[in-house]
Write a protein that holds these residues in place. Sequence first.
Motif, PDB file in Angstrom:
ATOM      1  N   UNK A 153       0.813  -1.226   0.000  1.00 12.52           N
ATOM      2  CA  UNK A 153       0.000   0.000   0.000  1.00 12.52           C
ATOM      3  C   UNK A 153       0.843   1.271   0.000  1.00 12.52           C
ATOM      4  N   UNK A 154       2.176   1.108   0.084  1.00 12.56           N
ATOM      5  CA  UNK A 154       3.096   2.246   0.107  1.00 12.56           C
ATOM      6  C   UNK A 154       2.695   3.252   1.189  1.00 12.56           C
ATOM      7  N   UNK A 155       2.640   2.767   2.431  1.00 14.70           N
ATOM      8  CA  UNK A 155       2.207   3.611   3.534  1.00 14.70           C
ATOM      9  C   UNK A 155       3.280   3.674   4.615  1.00 14.70           C
ATOM     10  N   UNK A 156       3.231   4.741   5.402  1.00 13.25           N
ATOM     11  CA  UNK A 156       4.051   4.814   6.609  1.00 13.25           C
ATOM     12  C   UNK A 156       3.400   3.935   7.664  1.00 13.25           C
ATOM     13  N   UNK A 157       4.194   3.084   8.274  1.00 15.04           N
ATOM     14  CA  UNK A 157       3.634   2.151   9.250  1.00 15.04           C
ATOM     15  C   UNK A 157       4.606   1.997  10.415  1.00 15.04           C
ATOM     16  N   UNK A 158       4.089   2.148  11.634  1.00 12.75           N
ATOM     17  CA  UNK A 158       4.891   1.950  12.840  1.00 12.75           C
ATOM     18  C   UNK A 158       4.226   0.882  13.694  1.00 12.75           C
ATOM     19  N   UNK A 159       4.993  -0.111  14.067  1.00 13.88           N
ATOM     20  CA  UNK A 159       4.479  -1.199  14.892  1.00 13.88           C
ATOM     21  C   UNK A 159       5.320  -1.290  16.161  1.00 13.88           C
ATOM     22  N   UNK A 160       4.661  -1.198  17.299  1.00 11.81           N
ATOM     23  CA  UNK A 160       5.351  -1.277  18.590  1.00 11.81           C
ATOM     24  C   UNK A 160       4.658  -2.331  19.440  1.00 11.81           C
ATOM     25  N   UNK A 161       5.429  -3.317  19.894  1.00 12.71           N
ATOM     26  CA  UNK A 161       4.899  -4.362  20.759  1.00 12.71           C
ATOM     27  C   UNK A 161       5.823  -4.539  21.951  1.00 12.71           C
ATOM     28  N   UNK A 162       5.266  -5.046  23.034  1.00  6.94           N
ATOM     29  CA  UNK A 162       6.074  -5.388  24.198  1.00  6.94           C
ATOM     30  C   UNK A 162       5.814  -6.852  24.529  1.00  6.94           C
ATOM     31  N   UNK A 163       6.902  -7.586  24.663  1.00  5.57           N
ATOM     32  CA  UNK A 163       6.794  -9.013  24.941  1.00  5.57           C
ATOM     33  C   UNK A 163       6.229  -9.240  26.341  1.00  5.57           C
ATOM     34  N   UNK A 164       5.857 -10.474  26.670  1.00  2.00           N
ATOM     35  CA  UNK A 164       5.370 -10.758  28.029  1.00  2.00           C
ATOM     36  C   UNK A 164       6.369 -10.374  29.126  1.00  2.00           C
ATOM     37  N   UNK A 165       7.664 -10.304  28.760  1.00  2.00           N
ATOM     38  CA  UNK A 165       8.682  -9.864  29.727  1.00  2.00           C
ATOM     39  C   UNK A 165       8.974  -8.379  29.592  1.00  2.00           C
ATOM     40  N   UNK A 166       8.102  -7.665  28.867  1.00  2.00           N
ATOM     41  CA  UNK A 166       8.147  -6.205  28.733  1.00  2.00           C
ATOM     42  C   UNK A 166       9.327  -5.711  27.903  1.00  2.00           C
TER      43      UNK A 166
ATOM     44  N   UNK B 140       8.338   1.232   8.951  1.00  2.00           N
ATOM     45  CA  UNK B 140       8.407   0.996   7.511  1.00  2.00           C
ATOM     46  C   UNK B 140       9.315   1.999   6.816  1.00  2.00           C
ATOM     47  N   UNK B 141       9.877   1.559   5.709  1.00  2.00           N
ATOM     48  CA  UNK B 141      10.675   2.407   4.816  1.00  2.00           C
ATOM     49  C   UNK B 141      11.885   3.033   5.524  1.00  2.00           C
ATOM     50  N   UNK B 142      12.451   2.300   6.495  1.00  2.00           N
ATOM     51  CA  UNK B 142      13.665   2.748   7.201  1.00  2.00           C
ATOM     52  C   UNK B 142      13.471   4.076   7.927  1.00  2.00           C
ATOM     53  N   UNK B 143      12.228   4.387   8.311  1.00  2.00           N
ATOM     54  CA  UNK B 143      11.988   5.584   9.105  1.00  2.00           C
ATOM     55  C   UNK B 143      12.343   5.282  10.566  1.00  2.00           C
ATOM     56  N   UNK B 144      12.344   6.325  11.397  1.00  2.00           N
ATOM     57  CA  UNK B 144      12.614   6.098  12.815  1.00  2.00           C
ATOM     58  C   UNK B 144      11.438   6.587  13.647  1.00  2.00           C
ATOM     59  N   UNK B 145      11.505   6.358  14.952  1.00  2.00           N
ATOM     60  CA  UNK B 145      10.397   6.714  15.836  1.00  2.00           C
ATOM     61  C   UNK B 145      10.107   8.205  15.791  1.00  2.00           C
ATOM     62  N   UNK B 146      11.168   9.019  15.723  1.00  2.00           N
ATOM     63  CA  UNK B 146      10.982  10.471  15.691  1.00  2.00           C
ATOM     64  C   UNK B 146      10.113  10.927  14.535  1.00  2.00           C
ATOM     65  N   UNK B 147      10.257  10.264  13.380  1.00  2.00           N
ATOM     66  CA  UNK B 147       9.464  10.614  12.202  1.00  2.00           C
ATOM     67  C   UNK B 147       7.980  10.427  12.480  1.00  2.00           C
TER      68      UNK B 147
END
Length: 202
Positions: free
Chosen positions: A39-52, A59-66
């Motif tokens: 879809x050529x979209x900006x996508x950020x996925x953040x998960x925390x494991x059961x041990x936090x 996506x597209x080599x962006x960073x959290x700041x973006x």
Amino acid sequence: MGKRKLVIKRLETLKERHAKFSKRKKGILNKAKEFSVICDIDLALVMFSPSDKPVTYFAHDKDLGYFVEKMEKTSARDLEERRESTNKLLKKIFQKNVEAEVDVRSFSADGDDTVKVQEAQLEEMKNRLDERRKALEDFKNPRNVQDLNQIKSMKEHLITSLERIQKKKNRLLGKYQMERVINASSGPGAVNLAHGTFGDKN
């Protein structure tokens, strides 16, 4: 034999949760990558494991700041509307998923608690965005900063950014040096190491 119905509920033991997280994490990350590419979209996925422990994909080599900056440009009203829309979509999916044994009445009964939790999460996100916005303003005018903790935070951010830049520089430098070695070894004056002879020998 028909398909076994999937029961959506919290796994009882930490070991089970770890195993399930490890198994499904790869699938979710893969789907996120495919989704962003198709879809050529900006996508950020953040998960925390059961041990936090955090697991992220940008996506597209962006960073959290973006992504934080993009969120800052979105009004609180729009964020709230998108949250409500997403919740309605998830509820609709759960209700229509014939493969899952989801107690809709329980889902509705717990709705108030869910909304409270999400409101708290939204408020926390707003606070973080405010902090990020203030930090960006402080970087533009560092002489106006009077808070020692803020200065320490700015310093840590700069150190982290410089470390990323240094790693990028080292990778590019290594690639450049490797290309020079390859070009030198394939040129007219190259040394033939295998036979101990030199190129351009008349």
